[in-house]
Design an enzyme around this catalytic site. Structure first.
Site, short mmCIF file in Angstrom:
data_model
loop_
_atom_site.label_atom_id
_atom_site.label_comp_id
_atom_site.label_asym_id
_atom_site.label_seq_id
_atom_site.Cartn_x
_atom_site.Cartn_y
_atom_site.Cartn_z
N ASP A 8 3.34 -4.35 5.50
CA ASP A 8 2.58 -3.19 6.00
C ASP A 8 1.13 -3.19 5.58
OD1 ASP A 8 3.30 -2.64 3.29
OD2 ASP A 8 2.77 -0.56 3.64
N ASN A 47 12.65 -0.04 -8.89
CA ASN A 47 12.22 0.75 -7.74
C ASN A 47 12.85 0.24 -6.45
OD1 ASN A 47 10.53 2.15 -9.49
ND2 ASN A 47 8.70 1.06 -8.86
N ASP A 64 8.97 -6.59 2.67
CA ASP A 64 8.28 -5.88 1.61
C ASP A 64 9.05 -4.57 1.43
OD1 ASP A 64 6.13 -5.05 -0.17
OD2 ASP A 64 5.44 -3.79 1.49
N GLU A 97 -1.63 -2.92 -12.78
CA GLU A 97 -2.96 -3.36 -12.37
C GLU A 97 -3.76 -2.19 -11.80
OE1 GLU A 97 -0.15 -6.74 -12.51
OE2 GLU A 97 -0.06 -4.76 -11.62
N GLY A 122 0.14 -3.81 -7.49
CA GLY A 122 0.82 -3.68 -8.78
C GLY A 122 0.43 -2.39 -9.51
N GLU A 135 4.62 5.51 -0.92
CA GLU A 135 3.40 5.57 -1.72
C GLU A 135 2.87 6.98 -1.95
OE1 GLU A 135 2.50 3.21 -3.48
OE2 GLU A 135 2.94 1.33 -2.47
N THR A 186 8.52 -8.21 -2.99
CA THR A 186 7.70 -7.05 -3.31
C THR A 186 7.07 -7.18 -4.68
OG1 THR A 186 7.71 -4.63 -3.55
CG2 THR A 186 9.70 -5.79 -4.25
N ASP A 205 7.65 -1.10 -0.47
CA ASP A 205 6.84 0.11 -0.40
C ASP A 205 5.95 0.12 0.83
OD1 ASP A 205 7.76 1.37 -2.81
OD2 ASP A 205 6.66 -0.17 -3.91
#
Length: 193
Positions: A184, A129, A10, A56, A53, A19, A123, A12
């Site tokens: 995570d 990103n 993953d 979202e 997301g 984050e 991801t 982030d």
């Protein structure tokens, strides 16, 4: 005994803590540049992270917190533009070198490459990103180290749905038993499982 053939990461929160001081800040900057009085505090953003997301997350915020809303004809286009601007601002943060890899990630990736263990990304973050983080925090050519970089809206359902992992396994041509997912969050763990 099954042989480990690939690591699937993953991005982030896993490769780097992006984050709180990355995405959240960029969301707030995007809201401000759009003339919105919205502000996502650390505690509110912690709650919003339960939604996978960025687009979202914005929709959920509007639905659950009923902030002051601008007069908008096309909500989907409005949300997409907010998210596009947020991605642009986040990428600028990454390029400035503000976000670093978590301790041990560089070593893990380096040793996996030396052991001929294949690397992949799974991801729900936007592809730009993920690429920007790899290029700025790992190495300019780091995206080429990953055989598959599955990101963003490449699949119809985001985590906790398994779609992104099913896609990566198909692209790698490997069974799940020969791969290790590194996540995570509970959503990520559910998707990987």
């Amino acid at each position: 005994m099954t042989t480990l053939r690939a690591l699937i990461f993953d991005v982030d929160g896993t490769l780097a803590e992006t984050e709180r001081d990355g995405h959240r800040v960029a969301f707030n900057q995007a809201f401000q540049s759009a003339g919105l009085d919205w502000h996502w505090s650390e505690s509110l953003y912690g709650e919003l992270l339960q939604v996978a997301g960025g687009k979202e997350r914005i929709r959920f915020f509007i639905d659950q917190y009923a902030p002051n809303l601008p007069a908008v004809d096309e909500w989907e286009a409005f949300v997409a533009e907010l998210h596009r601007r947020k991605t642009e601002l986040y990428t600028q943060q990454l390029r400035s070198g503000k976000l670093q890899l978590r301790p041990g990630i560089r070593r893990l990736i380096t040793e996996a490459r030396q052991a001929d263990i294949r690397l992949a990304i799974a991801t729900t973050s936007h592809l730009k990103n993920a690429i920007a983080l790899l290029e700025t925090a790992l190495a300019p050519d780091a995206p080429s180290w990953f055989e598959v970089i599955a990101a963003g809206d490449i699949v119809p359902r985001k985590k906790p749905a398994p779609d992104i992992y099913t896609f990566v396994l198909g692209a790698l041509g490997l069974p799940a038993q020969q791969c290790l997912a590194i996540e995570d969050t509970e959503h990520g763990l559910t998707a990987a499982s």
